[in-house]
Design an enzyme around this catalytic site. Structure first.
Site, PDB file in Angstrom:
ATOM      1  N   TYR A 289     -11.454   5.942  18.880  1.00  0.00           N
ATOM      2  CA  TYR A 289     -11.441   4.744  18.029  1.00  0.00           C
ATOM      3  C   TYR A 289     -10.847   3.569  18.795  1.00  0.00           C
ATOM      4  O   TYR A 289     -11.424   2.474  18.833  1.00  0.00           O
ATOM      5  CB  TYR A 289     -10.619   5.015  16.770  1.00  0.00           C
ATOM      6  CG  TYR A 289     -10.475   3.815  15.849  1.00  0.00           C
ATOM      7  CD1 TYR A 289     -11.288   3.672  14.738  1.00  0.00           C
ATOM      8  CD2 TYR A 289      -9.518   2.822  16.095  1.00  0.00           C
ATOM      9  CE1 TYR A 289     -11.169   2.576  13.898  1.00  0.00           C
ATOM     10  CE2 TYR A 289      -9.398   1.724  15.275  1.00  0.00           C
ATOM     11  CZ  TYR A 289     -10.224   1.601  14.174  1.00  0.00           C
ATOM     12  OH  TYR A 289     -10.094   0.504  13.359  1.00  0.00           O
TER      13      TYR A 289
ATOM     14  N   GLU B 177     -17.142  11.869  10.840  1.00  0.00           N
ATOM     15  CA  GLU B 177     -18.415  11.174  10.680  1.00  0.00           C
ATOM     16  C   GLU B 177     -18.553  10.152  11.804  1.00  0.00           C
ATOM     17  O   GLU B 177     -17.576   9.752  12.427  1.00  0.00           O
ATOM     18  CB  GLU B 177     -18.512  10.495   9.315  1.00  0.00           C
ATOM     19  CG  GLU B 177     -17.410   9.496   9.000  1.00  0.00           C
ATOM     20  CD  GLU B 177     -17.491   8.976   7.570  1.00  0.00           C
ATOM     21  OE1 GLU B 177     -18.614   8.787   7.051  1.00  0.00           O
ATOM     22  OE2 GLU B 177     -16.427   8.769   6.957  1.00  0.00           O
TER      23      GLU B 177
ATOM     24  N   TYR C  15     -12.278  11.311  11.540  1.00  0.00           N
ATOM     25  CA  TYR C  15     -13.122  10.745  10.479  1.00  0.00           C
ATOM     26  C   TYR C  15     -14.187  11.738  10.029  1.00  0.00           C
ATOM     27  O   TYR C  15     -14.730  11.621   8.940  1.00  0.00           O
ATOM     28  CB  TYR C  15     -13.810   9.469  10.950  1.00  0.00           C
ATOM     29  CG  TYR C  15     -12.910   8.266  11.071  1.00  0.00           C
ATOM     30  CD1 TYR C  15     -11.520   8.384  11.090  1.00  0.00           C
ATOM     31  CD2 TYR C  15     -13.442   6.986  11.192  1.00  0.00           C
ATOM     32  CE1 TYR C  15     -10.700   7.284  11.215  1.00  0.00           C
ATOM     33  CE2 TYR C  15     -12.635   5.867  11.303  1.00  0.00           C
ATOM     34  CZ  TYR C  15     -11.255   6.023  11.324  1.00  0.00           C
ATOM     35  OH  TYR C  15     -10.458   4.921  11.446  1.00  0.00           O
TER      36      TYR C  15
ATOM     37  N   ASP D 246      -0.505   0.943  13.592  1.00  0.00           N
ATOM     38  CA  ASP D 246      -0.269   2.256  14.207  1.00  0.00           C
ATOM     39  C   ASP D 246       0.112   2.132  15.682  1.00  0.00           C
ATOM     40  O   ASP D 246       0.591   3.087  16.275  1.00  0.00           O
ATOM     41  CB  ASP D 246      -1.508   3.135  14.077  1.00  0.00           C
ATOM     42  CG  ASP D 246      -2.774   2.458  14.603  1.00  0.00           C
ATOM     43  OD1 ASP D 246      -2.909   2.307  15.826  1.00  0.00           O
ATOM     44  OD2 ASP D 246      -3.613   2.055  13.773  1.00  0.00           O
TER      45      ASP D 246
ATOM     46  N   ASP E 193      -8.391  -5.191  13.370  1.00  0.00           N
ATOM     47  CA  ASP E 193      -8.166  -3.802  12.963  1.00  0.00           C
ATOM     48  C   ASP E 193      -7.623  -3.748  11.536  1.00  0.00           C
ATOM     49  O   ASP E 193      -6.866  -2.840  11.185  1.00  0.00           O
ATOM     50  CB  ASP E 193      -7.189  -3.138  13.941  1.00  0.00           C
ATOM     51  CG  ASP E 193      -7.144  -1.622  13.780  1.00  0.00           C
ATOM     52  OD1 ASP E 193      -8.189  -1.028  13.476  1.00  0.00           O
ATOM     53  OD2 ASP E 193      -6.054  -1.040  13.958  1.00  0.00           O
TER      54      ASP E 193
ATOM     55  N   ASP F  39       1.558 -12.215   7.274  1.00  0.00           N
ATOM     56  CA  ASP F  39       0.160 -12.298   6.862  1.00  0.00           C
ATOM     57  C   ASP F  39      -0.614 -13.051   7.938  1.00  0.00           C
ATOM     58  O   ASP F  39      -0.230 -14.147   8.345  1.00  0.00           O
ATOM     59  CB  ASP F  39       0.091 -13.026   5.516  1.00  0.00           C
ATOM     60  CG  ASP F  39      -1.308 -13.082   4.926  1.00  0.00           C
ATOM     61  OD1 ASP F  39      -2.274 -12.823   5.647  1.00  0.00           O
ATOM     62  OD2 ASP F  39      -1.416 -13.409   3.730  1.00  0.00           O
TER      63      ASP F  39
ATOM     64  N   GLN G 152       0.829  -1.209   0.000  1.00  0.00           N
ATOM     65  CA  GLN G 152       0.000   0.000   0.000  1.00  0.00           C
ATOM     66  C   GLN G 152       0.861   1.256   0.000  1.00  0.00           C
ATOM     67  O   GLN G 152       2.059   1.215   0.255  1.00  0.00           O
ATOM     68  CB  GLN G 152      -0.892   0.000   1.240  1.00  0.00           C
ATOM     69  CG  GLN G 152      -0.120  -0.082   2.548  1.00  0.00           C
ATOM     70  CD  GLN G 152      -0.950  -0.640   3.683  1.00  0.00           C
ATOM     71  OE1 GLN G 152      -2.163  -0.523   3.705  1.00  0.00           O
ATOM     72  NE2 GLN G 152      -0.298  -1.252   4.664  1.00  0.00           N
TER      73      GLN G 152
END
Length: 360
Positions: A174, A350, A348, A198, A273, A252, A145
């Site tokens: 969160y 929202e 966010y 994170d 997460d 993974d 990514q």
């Protein structure tokens, strides 16, 4: 060089004849030494563009259904006072010309396009938000990514993965929501975190002295960026891959979950997460839904009979996608019950839905 884009809209109670409006506006543009070009609209109102020597562009449109729109584009370093004067003059003139026929005037702040620092990010339900971002503090492309960490004056540093706002240093709400909002006791417990690069979840859990937290994050570069630039979130937990009560595995999670299933290993808590519920409501056509179902099923299978599974959902406005996710919860190999709650996550902009599931 970036471009500033201003908009000025007049909504009218009745359609207006362009001949009664255009000459007065054209005179203002001519005073700015702008060259006029009139375009054929095939009977759909009036359209003209005006180009100035300094690169300014004005687009004037008188729509046939009762709307007048003015767009002004200019270079970022253009004289803002002069631009405000031009827009003020156009607005003042239109108020006179359209006296008694105006139901609404809307003038938005300038949209800055092509800036070095991108300040615009969409919400999950497609609304455009402008953040007070002033610096890109970290950017890397990993094998998985694009990773950005952006600085916001209001939210602190913000982790953005593939253009999706993941977490800001302001977003303790969160982390609290995805760990049970203070209702759980993690002391002496075995916990599995899927994702969480994170470090926010891990940092909060280790404060409660669990027996062992295993965090599985596939992308080392997320951890590298966050341990440098998200320390208000992760503290020092990402500095080492092992601590007294935690371990971070860079791999993974799918093969590992399958291995745990084969071994019969279970956890008191599984915290997913990895990704939000997909916006798409066609799960048979979306590989993200397939991945989500696989993770969900494997996670419940490694959950202790009395354990709990936590995950994020998505925006509260995505009702169809959320309903589809709840349908998936009813199709697992092991029956579960669940509850959900709505939390305001600051960055966010929202309301966000979180789920708790447990075995029946």
């Amino acid at each position: 060089m970036a471009v500033r884009h201003y908009t000025l809209d007049f909504t009218l109670s009745t359609p207006v004849d362009s001949a009664s409006v255009v000459p007065g506006l054209v005179s203002i543009c001519h005073e700015q030494e702008m060259t006029e070009t009139i375009h054929d609209t095939n009977g759909h109102g009036y359209l003209a563009t005006f180009i100035g020597k300094n690169g300014r562009l004005v687009i004037l449109r008188v729509h046939s259904h009762g709307l007048v729109t003015i767009d002004l584009q200019c270079h970022e370093d253009d004289n803002i006072a002069q631009l405000d004067n031009l827009l003020n003059a156009l607005e003042k003139k239109l108020k006179v010309l359209l006296n008694g026929n105006i139901t609404r005037i809307k003038r938005l702040p300038a949209l800055v396009r092509g800036a070095k620092v991108d300040r615009y990010w969409p919400t999950a339900d497609g609304r455009l938000m402008e953040y007070d971002i002033d610096e890109v503090v970290y950017e890397e492309d990993s094998a998985y990514q694009n990773i950005k960490i952006l600085h916001s004056r209001q939210y602190g540093n913000i982790l953005v993965l593939d253009g999706d706002v993941n977490l800001a240093e302001s977003d303790l709400a969160y982390t609290q929501a995805i760990t049970g909002n203070g209702r759980e006791n993690y002391t002496g417990k075995e916990v599995l975190i899927l994702g969480g690069g994170d470090g926010g979840i891990l940092a909060e859990l280790v404060k409660q002295k669990p027996k062992m937290v295993t965090m599985v994050e596939i992308d080392q570069k997320v951890i590298d960026g966050c341990k440098m630039h998200m320390r208000r979130t992760c503290g020092n937990t990402l500095d080492n891959l092992k601590g007294d009560c935690y371990q971070i595995l860079i791999e993974d999670c799918v093969p590992l979950l399958k291995k745990y299933v084969q071994e019969g290993r279970t956890f008191d808590y599984v915290i997913n997460d990895l990704t939000a519920i997909p916006i798409s409501t066609a799960p048979e056509e979306d590989s993200t839904w397939e991945f989500l179902r696989l993770i969900l099923d494997l996670s419940i299978r490694v959950l202790h009979p009395e354990g709990k599974y936590f995950t994020q959902g998505n925006s509260v406005n995505l009702k169809e996608a959320l309903s589809l996710y709840e349908e998936q919860l009813g199709k697992l190999s092991c029956p579960v019950d669940f509850r959900k709650e709505v939390v305001c996550v600051p960055s966010y902009l929202e309301q966000w839905v979180f789920y708790t599931a447990w075995k029946k």
